[in-house]
Each structure stands twice: as structure tokens, then as C-alpha cells.
Design a protein around this motif. Structure first.
Motif, PDB file in Angstrom:
ATOM      1  N   ALA A  90       0.830  -1.207   0.000  1.00 47.52           N
ATOM      2  CA  ALA A  90       0.000   0.000   0.000  1.00 47.52           C
ATOM      3  C   ALA A  90       0.867   1.260   0.000  1.00 47.52           C
ATOM      4  O   ALA A  90       0.572   2.237  -0.692  1.00 47.52           O
ATOM      5  CB  ALA A  90      -0.927  -0.008   1.209  1.00 47.52           C
ATOM      6  N   LYS A  91       1.960   1.226   0.768  1.00 45.24           N
ATOM      7  CA  LYS A  91       2.877   2.364   0.796  1.00 45.24           C
ATOM      8  C   LYS A  91       3.539   2.571  -0.558  1.00 45.24           C
ATOM      9  O   LYS A  91       3.680   3.702  -1.042  1.00 45.24           O
ATOM     10  CB  LYS A  91       3.940   2.155   1.880  1.00 45.24           C
ATOM     11  N   LYS A  93       2.326   1.676  -3.421  1.00 42.36           N
ATOM     12  CA  LYS A  93       1.315   2.177  -4.347  1.00 42.36           C
ATOM     13  C   LYS A  93       1.129   3.676  -4.188  1.00 42.36           C
ATOM     14  O   LYS A  93       1.023   4.409  -5.182  1.00 42.36           O
ATOM     15  CB  LYS A  93      -0.011   1.448  -4.101  1.00 42.36           C
ATOM     16  N   SER A  94       1.102   4.142  -2.935  1.00 41.40           N
ATOM     17  CA  SER A  94       0.955   5.581  -2.693  1.00 41.40           C
ATOM     18  C   SER A  94       2.152   6.353  -3.241  1.00 41.40           C
ATOM     19  O   SER A  94       1.992   7.405  -3.868  1.00 41.40           O
ATOM     20  CB  SER A  94       0.799   5.837  -1.194  1.00 41.40           C
ATOM     21  N   ALA A  95       3.362   5.792  -3.008  1.00 42.14           N
ATOM     22  CA  ALA A  95       4.557   6.454  -3.529  1.00 42.14           C
ATOM     23  C   ALA A  95       4.556   6.475  -5.049  1.00 42.14           C
ATOM     24  O   ALA A  95       4.937   7.469  -5.676  1.00 42.14           O
ATOM     25  CB  ALA A  95       5.809   5.737  -3.010  1.00 42.14           C
ATOM     26  N   LEU A  97       1.900   6.486  -7.054  1.00 49.63           N
ATOM     27  CA  LEU A  97       0.945   7.483  -7.522  1.00 49.63           C
ATOM     28  C   LEU A  97       1.517   8.891  -7.383  1.00 49.63           C
ATOM     29  O   LEU A  97       1.327   9.740  -8.262  1.00 49.63           O
ATOM     30  CB  LEU A  97      -0.363   7.360  -6.737  1.00 49.63           C
ATOM     31  N   ALA A  98       2.232   9.141  -6.280  1.00 50.02           N
ATOM     32  CA  ALA A  98       2.818  10.464  -6.087  1.00 50.02           C
ATOM     33  C   ALA A  98       3.884  10.748  -7.140  1.00 50.02           C
ATOM     34  O   ALA A  98       3.923  11.829  -7.744  1.00 50.02           O
ATOM     35  CB  ALA A  98       3.413  10.572  -4.683  1.00 50.02           C
ATOM     36  N   HIS A  99       4.758   9.764  -7.398  1.00 52.20           N
ATOM     37  CA  HIS A  99       5.832   9.955  -8.373  1.00 52.20           C
ATOM     38  C   HIS A  99       5.279  10.096  -9.791  1.00 52.20           C
ATOM     39  O   HIS A  99       5.704  10.961 -10.564  1.00 52.20           O
ATOM     40  CB  HIS A  99       6.809   8.777  -8.303  1.00 52.20           C
ATOM     41  N   SER A 101       2.257  11.000 -10.728  1.00 53.86           N
ATOM     42  CA  SER A 101       1.524  12.261 -10.906  1.00 53.86           C
ATOM     43  C   SER A 101       2.480  13.424 -11.117  1.00 53.86           C
ATOM     44  O   SER A 101       2.225  14.315 -11.934  1.00 53.86           O
ATOM     45  CB  SER A 101       0.634  12.525  -9.690  1.00 53.86           C
TER      46      SER A 101
END
Length: 334
Positions: A90-91, A93-95, A97-99, A101
Motif C-alpha cells: 500500500a505504501k 502504491k501511494s509512492a 501514484l505520487a511519483h 503524478s
């Protein structure tokens, strides 16, 4: 997540232990006997059976065997590991999406910004040839950057599910290296690096193999080398080692004198969307899929890839890809 829910199911199944099922069957059998006694008019045996069965149920304790307890403990440990892996995923995936974007937004903002400026110039009648050409070039470069990122993500997704085809076309090794040099040399010079190609094979040789994937592997490795090297040297070494039945191994080594990596970083190097040293990441572009893509492409065509590195002393990638040498010729098959 699939593994996590599988463990939950297995733990639930273990909760209905063998002794519990035996007790349940005993109660069903006792109830059947009591019903038969009552139906036959044998009231005293039915009453005694009911009291005896009630006492048996009240005093019985369902305790798991040592094997069951150890198995349950093992599954609980696996559940804890699965929960930890799910949290890490999950972490990541969040990273990701941030990168992503950020990487998508940067070229898009450039395209939109210069498009608006061009539109204003045309509407106001103040367009100038030199300025218009410069802005169009920047829009074009941003569009190419955006397209490359999207293409890389698509290829990586297809590799992850095994939806990839391997081609065996014929091409000139020398022309491929010339193409790579024209692409990488300007990038290396921007960071004041020296880029050299060390050949241990005749560049005129014609090779049969998947040219597009070999080219993409080398581009990813060389882009990575130029990104993390400043005022240094980047070297591509090429050799061909013959093997049995006319096949050969194309050995490619990409080395740089850049910032290098620690052993802990090397362990995660080929994981998708991995970026190191968050303090330094703003200095370097990318979402962290280039090396993962290179590794998976290499494996897809039957090759291997390895890496050695030391912090502050640079990094070297070793790639071996099976190919078929056809001939030595001055003619080129693209």
C-alpha cells in the motif's frame, strides 16, 4: 491481499478443531437415541440419556492437539507477515501514484503553458518566428518525455502479466551502437560526462535477436548512468562469446563513475517504483521503473542481468543475452 485473505480462511477452518466436530457428532447421535426412546415410550432411558448427555457436554473441553496449536501459531505468523507485506504494498502504491503524478504533471504543465503563450501571441498578432520555434521545440520535447513515460509503464505492465512477444529479426550491431551513441552522448555531455564504447567484436557483424528489446535495455541502463553521474565517465563494453549450436552470448557491460549504491539499495534495485535517498530525489527525474523494466525485458528474451556498486565509486551492470551471429557484412538490415 489474496494471500492475506487465504490465511484468514485457513485460520477460520482451524478454529473448528477435530475434537469439536466429534463432540458435535456425539450430540447429534445422543439426540437421535433420545428421540427413539421417546417414540418407543421408554421414558426413563430417555431421561437418563438426556441427563447423561447434558453432563457430558457441560464437562467436556475442546482442546487442540499440540500439532494443531503449532500449526495455528504458524498460520498466525504467516498472517502477520502477509499484513506487513500488504502495508508495504500500500505504501509503494501511494509512492508510485505520487511519483507518477509528478512526472506526468511536469511535461503536461510545460505543454499547456507554452501552448497558452503561443495562443496569446497569435491572437494578439505579436508572434515572432524565433520565439515561436523555441516554444514549439519545448512543447515537442515535453510531449516526447510524456510519451516515453507512458510507453514504459505500458511495457512494464505487459511484462508483469507475461503478455510480451519475442522477435528474432536480423540487424547490424554497429548501427545499433551508433544509434545509442547519438542518443546518449548529448545527455552525457549535459552533465559533463565522457561516454565511450569499448568494442571486443566486429561492429559489422549481423546478429539475429530481438533488437528492439536489446536497444531498450541498453537505453534504460545508459539513461540511469547519465542521471547519476556528474563530471565522470560512462562506458559501454560489448563482446560476443560463442556457445554451442551456432548461438552466442552478447555480453554488455554498462559502467559509470557516479554516486554508486549501498548493498541495501542493491537488494531493492530492480523493484518497480523504487527511488532512494528521498533527500536527493528532487535532483533526479523518473518514477523508478527504468531498471525494473530493463531486468524484465532481459529475462523475457532469455538473458540475465547483474549489478555491482560502491557508494561514491560508481555502478556496473552486466547483461548477457543469447543471440545468433549470422555473418559479417557492411550491408545493414534494420
Amino acid at each position: 491481499m489474496k494471500r492475506f485473505w487465504l490465511l484468514i480462511w485457513r485460520l477460520w477452518r482451524l478454529s473448528s478443531l477435530r475434537q469439536g466436530w466429534l463432540l458435535f457428532l456425539a450430540i447429534v447421535a445422543l439426540g437421535t437415541v433420545i428421540a427413539v426412546f421417546v417414540w418407543a415410550g421408554w421414558w426413563w432411558p430417555a431421561i437418563l440419556a438426556a441427563f447423561g448427555g447434558g453432563w457430558l457436554v457441560a464437562t467436556s473441553r475442546v482442546t487442540p492437539s499440540s500439532h494443531m496449536r503449532s500449526r495455528l501459531a504458524e498460520l498466525e505468523r504467516e498472517l502477520a507477515v502477509a499484513q506487513q507485506e500488504a502495508a508495504v504494498a500500500a505504501k509503494a502504491k501511494s509512492a508510485f501514484l505520487a511519483h507518477v503524478s509528478h512526472e506526468l504533471r511536469s511535461p503536461l504543465m510545460t505543454i499547456l503553458g507554452y501552448s497558452e503563450l503561443l495562443l496569446e501571441d497569435v491572437q494578439n498578432g505579436t508572434a515572432q518566428a524565433d520565439r515561436t520555434i523555441t516554444w514549439l521545440q519545448r512543447i515537442h520535447e515535453s510531449g516526447k518525455q510524456l510519451l516515453e513515460l507512458i510507453n514504459d509503464m505500458i511495457v512494464l505492465a505487459r511484462l508483469e502479466v507475461g503478455d510480451i512477444e519475442v522477435y528474432h529479426d536480423r540487424w547490424s550491431l554497429g548501427l545499433l551502437l551508433d544509434e545509442l551513441q547519438k542518443t546518449i552522448l548529448p545527455l552525457a555531455q549535459q552533465r559533463h560526462n565522457r561516454f565511450t564504447i569499448d568494442l571486443e567484436v566486429d561492429p559489422a557483424i549481423i546478429i539475429e535477436g530481438d533488437r528492439a528489446k536489446i536497444r531498450q535495455i541498453l537505453l534504460q541502463l545508459l539513461h540511469n548512468a547519465t542521471k547519476f553521474t556528474q563530471d565522470g565517465t560512462i562506458t559501454l563494453r560489448v563482446s560476443l562469446k560463442s556457445s554451442t549450436e551456432g548461438s552466442a552470448l552478447l555480453n554488455l557491460t554498462v559502467s559509470d563513475s557516479g554516486i554508486g549504491m549501498s548493498n541495501d539499495q542493491l537488494d531493492l534495485l530492480f523493484e518497480p517504483f523504487t527511488r532512494f535517498d528521498e533527500v536527493l530525489t528532487p535532483r533526479y527525474d523518473g518514477v523508478g521503473i527504468g531498471l525494473a523494466l530493463a531486468q524484465r525485458l532481459c529475462l523475457a528474451i532469455g538473458g540475465s542481468i547483474a549489478v555491482t556498486s560502491q557508494p561514491g565509486k560508481g555502478t556496473t551492470f552486466f547483461v548477457s543475452i543469447p543471440v545468433t551471429p549470422v555473418s559479417v557484412s557492411t550491408s545493414v538490415e534494420r
